[in-house]
Motif scaffolding. Structure first.
Motif, PDB file in Angstrom:
ATOM      1  N   ILE A 108      29.595  48.191  43.560  1.00  0.00           N
ATOM      2  CA  ILE A 108      29.644  49.617  43.248  1.00  0.00           C
ATOM      3  C   ILE A 108      30.028  50.418  44.482  1.00  0.00           C
ATOM      4  CG2 ILE A 108      28.208  51.608  42.639  1.00  0.00           C
ATOM      5  CD1 ILE A 108      26.646  49.721  40.755  1.00  0.00           C
ATOM      6  N   LEU A 109      29.443  50.084  45.626  1.00  0.00           N
ATOM      7  CA  LEU A 109      29.735  50.820  46.854  1.00  0.00           C
ATOM      8  C   LEU A 109      31.146  50.557  47.367  1.00  0.00           C
ATOM      9  CD1 LEU A 109      26.342  50.439  48.789  1.00  0.00           C
ATOM     10  CD2 LEU A 109      27.152  52.370  47.413  1.00  0.00           C
ATOM     11  N   ALA A 110      31.771  49.466  46.920  1.00  0.00           N
ATOM     12  CA  ALA A 110      33.146  49.165  47.331  1.00  0.00           C
ATOM     13  C   ALA A 110      34.173  49.879  46.462  1.00  0.00           C
ATOM     14  CB  ALA A 110      33.386  47.654  47.263  1.00  0.00           C
ATOM     15  N   SER A 111      33.699  50.533  45.396  1.00  0.00           N
ATOM     16  CA  SER A 111      34.610  51.200  44.467  1.00  0.00           C
ATOM     17  C   SER A 111      34.838  52.658  44.843  1.00  0.00           C
ATOM     18  CB  SER A 111      34.026  51.134  43.056  1.00  0.00           C
ATOM     19  OG  SER A 111      34.743  51.976  42.167  1.00  0.00           O
ATOM     20  N   SER A 112      36.034  53.146  44.498  1.00  0.00           N
ATOM     21  CA  SER A 112      36.345  54.572  44.641  1.00  0.00           C
ATOM     22  C   SER A 112      36.605  55.212  43.278  1.00  0.00           C
ATOM     23  CB  SER A 112      37.573  54.762  45.537  1.00  0.00           C
ATOM     24  OG  SER A 112      37.322  54.288  46.851  1.00  0.00           O
ATOM     25  N   ALA A 113      36.487  54.435  42.214  1.00  0.00           N
ATOM     26  CA  ALA A 113      36.734  54.951  40.871  1.00  0.00           C
ATOM     27  C   ALA A 113      35.595  55.874  40.440  1.00  0.00           C
ATOM     28  CB  ALA A 113      36.863  53.792  39.881  1.00  0.00           C
ATOM     29  N   PRO A 114      35.865  56.854  39.603  1.00  0.00           N
ATOM     30  CA  PRO A 114      34.796  57.745  39.150  1.00  0.00           C
ATOM     31  C   PRO A 114      33.788  57.057  38.235  1.00  0.00           C
ATOM     32  CG  PRO A 114      36.861  58.255  38.029  1.00  0.00           C
ATOM     33  CD  PRO A 114      37.188  57.283  39.108  1.00  0.00           C
ATOM     34  N   PHE A 115      34.204  55.958  37.598  1.00  0.00           N
ATOM     35  CA  PHE A 115      33.307  55.236  36.694  1.00  0.00           C
ATOM     36  C   PHE A 115      33.272  53.760  37.084  1.00  0.00           C
ATOM     37  CE2 PHE A 115      35.518  58.550  34.160  1.00  0.00           C
ATOM     38  CZ  PHE A 115      34.445  59.428  34.012  1.00  0.00           C
ATOM     39  N   VAL A 116      32.073  53.165  37.018  1.00  0.00           N
ATOM     40  CA  VAL A 116      31.936  51.733  37.327  1.00  0.00           C
ATOM     41  C   VAL A 116      31.152  51.054  36.210  1.00  0.00           C
ATOM     42  CG1 VAL A 116      32.123  51.891  39.832  1.00  0.00           C
ATOM     43  CG2 VAL A 116      29.898  52.214  38.752  1.00  0.00           C
ATOM     44  N   ALA A 117      31.619  49.889  35.827  1.00  0.00           N
ATOM     45  CA  ALA A 117      30.922  49.076  34.828  1.00  0.00           C
ATOM     46  C   ALA A 117      30.418  47.813  35.503  1.00  0.00           C
ATOM     47  CB  ALA A 117      31.856  48.717  33.675  1.00  0.00           C
ATOM     48  N   VAL A 118      29.270  47.349  35.067  1.00  0.00           N
ATOM     49  CA  VAL A 118      28.715  46.083  35.541  1.00  0.00           C
ATOM     50  C   VAL A 118      28.599  45.157  34.339  1.00  0.00           C
ATOM     51  CG1 VAL A 118      26.662  44.926  36.456  1.00  0.00           C
ATOM     52  CG2 VAL A 118      27.450  47.080  37.485  1.00  0.00           C
ATOM     53  N   MET A 119      29.168  43.967  34.467  1.00  0.00           N
ATOM     54  CA  MET A 119      29.052  42.976  33.399  1.00  0.00           C
ATOM     55  C   MET A 119      29.064  41.587  34.001  1.00  0.00           C
ATOM     56  SD  MET A 119      32.875  43.243  31.662  1.00  0.00           S
ATOM     57  CE  MET A 119      32.457  42.112  30.328  1.00  0.00           C
ATOM     58  N   ASP A 120      28.460  40.643  33.290  1.00  0.00           N
ATOM     59  CA  ASP A 120      28.420  39.266  33.773  1.00  0.00           C
ATOM     60  C   ASP A 120      29.802  38.643  33.710  1.00  0.00           C
ATOM     61  OD1 ASP A 120      25.728  39.574  34.125  1.00  0.00           O
ATOM     62  OD2 ASP A 120      25.131  38.425  32.360  1.00  0.00           O
ATOM     63  N   ALA A 121      30.029  37.660  34.581  1.00  0.00           N
ATOM     64  CA  ALA A 121      31.310  36.958  34.597  1.00  0.00           C
ATOM     65  C   ALA A 121      31.295  35.715  33.724  1.00  0.00           C
ATOM     66  CB  ALA A 121      31.662  36.576  36.047  1.00  0.00           C
ATOM     67  N   ASP A 122      30.246  35.564  32.898  1.00  0.00           N
ATOM     68  CA  ASP A 122      30.093  34.326  32.122  1.00  0.00           C
ATOM     69  C   ASP A 122      30.567  34.445  30.675  1.00  0.00           C
ATOM     70  OD1 ASP A 122      28.160  35.947  31.022  1.00  0.00           O
ATOM     71  OD2 ASP A 122      26.451  34.774  31.735  1.00  0.00           O
TER      72      ASP A 122
END
Length: 389
Positions: A108-122
């Protein structure tokens, strides 16, 4: 045919790869949405998931940030190979740090986008829900949109065993009652949030553990406008689940830390919970040694080392899982743990011996000695046994 498998098959052709590269080239240079993908041993799933995101997010300026905890299966290199031909994919490789929550925060801290999603990679989270989640945030009626298995229309599907589903229900109930969390599914790992809101809360978030959503919501203390959307939890197709029984202790540590207002760290509480289990081990071992005919001093000393051994392995697996020692490092670490805790053992045995006068009160003496040794054990093990590399 399952959509994940279908996309994987399509991506095997040069035409599909060229089309995807063309879409990436046409995408806006600044992403509107960053999808954070924490990973550990997900080499087989990452290429499929990127293809699914490309299909689900058509027409949206997006990027994927793969945050990999130095997976031995080559997940980092797999993601980097994709990134070389698709500028929407970025990779963060973490060395000496482990844990889903910490990976999510770094992403999240590496993003500059106004919106961030978190999801599993599985592949267990439904990527087709992402545009709907984004639409809710764009409308301005929500700061956080959660993919929920508990609201009408949502279901755990085949993704959770009966035992894990039962445990999830208990965990949800505890979070709602202890932390006054109104979410129906605070254990969900699939959500989208305004980046500025998440970044403002980042200093309060724990880098340990697996329940980043619960941490985020409880840290916000009611300041976030939340919307839940139903989704079905898929069955894992490749790889193995990262959740184990020790995650239960980790979860209780997070609950306690939040309940007491983050006065003490989650790691300290984890160490305390492990220490409590060590006390039980200590008393059982002490009783067995006494029944076996050992005099009290010898029995107390032997029980202390049994408890220390138990505590070392539990702490290595749970409290310091982000600094977990393996191989010869674990052997050396255990010997170091014994060495630095020797002062604690001396205090333990000395205090217990002063108290022990009547065999009927063996448990009082044993408990007092174990508590005296615990203070030294935490400070010494944090500084020396599991020191940051």
């Amino acid at each position: 045919m399952d959509s994940a498998v279908r996309v994987a098959d399509e991506n095997s052709g040069d035409g599909s790869q060229s089309a995807r590269a063309a879409r990436a080239a046409r995408a806006a240079t600044t992403a509107e949405l960053s999808v954070i993908l924490p990973s550990f041993n997900e080499a087989a799933n990452i290429p499929i998931l990127i293809g699914l995101l490309d299909e689900a997010l058509a027409g949206i300026a997006w990027e994927a940030i793969v945050v990999d905890d130095n997976s031995p299966d080559g997940s980092t290199e797999v993601a980097r190979t994709i990134a070389r031909s698709d500028g929407r994919v970025r990779v963060i490789r973490r060395i000496g740090r482990r844990g889903l929550s910490g990976a999510c925060v770094e992403g999240i801290l590496a993003s500059s986008a106004p919106f961030v999603a978190v999801m599993d990679a599985d592949l267990q989270h439904d990527e087709t829900l992402l545009p709907k989640m984004l639409a809710e945030l764009r409308a301005g009626d929500a700061d956080l949109v959660v993919a929920s298995r508990k609201v009408d229309g949502g279901t755990v599907g085949e993704g959770l065993s009966r035992v894990r589903a039962f445990g999830s229900n208990i965990a949800n109930g505890l979070a709602q009652k202890l932390l006054n969390v109104t979410l129906q599914d605070p254990m969900s790992g699939f959500f989208m949030v305004r980046r500025d809101k998440a970044e403002a809360l980042a200093p309060k978030l724990s880098p340990q553990g697996f329940k980043i959503l619960l941490d985020l919501v409880s840290s916000a203390d009611g300041a976030l406008k939340i919307k839940e959307l139903p989704f079905t939890f898929r069955e894992r197709q490749h790889g193995e689940s990262k959740l184990d029984t020790l995650v239960t202790l980790d979860y209780f540590g997070l609950l306690l830390a939040k309940y007491f207002g983050d006065i003490v760290s989650v790691r300290f509480l984890m160490f305390g919970l492990v220490g409590a289990s060590g006390l039980v081990v200590h008393l059982i071992a002490l009783r067995m040694f006494l029944l076996g005919g050992l005099e009290f001093n010898m029995a107390q000393t032997a029980a202390s080392f049994v408890a220390m051994t138990s505590n070392f392995f539990l702490n290595n697996q749970l409290t310091y899982r982000d600094r977990r020692l393996t191989g010869m490092g674990a052997v050396v670490g255990m010997l170091t743990f014994y060495a630095v805790c020797s002062v604690g053992v001396l205090a333990n045995v000395g205090v217990a011996n002063l108290i022990y006068a009547d065999p009927a009160y063996w448990w009082i003496a044993g408990t007092a000695g174990a508590i005296m040794g615990a203070v030294w054990n935490y400070a010494a093990s944090s500084a020396l046994t599991w020191r940051k590399s």
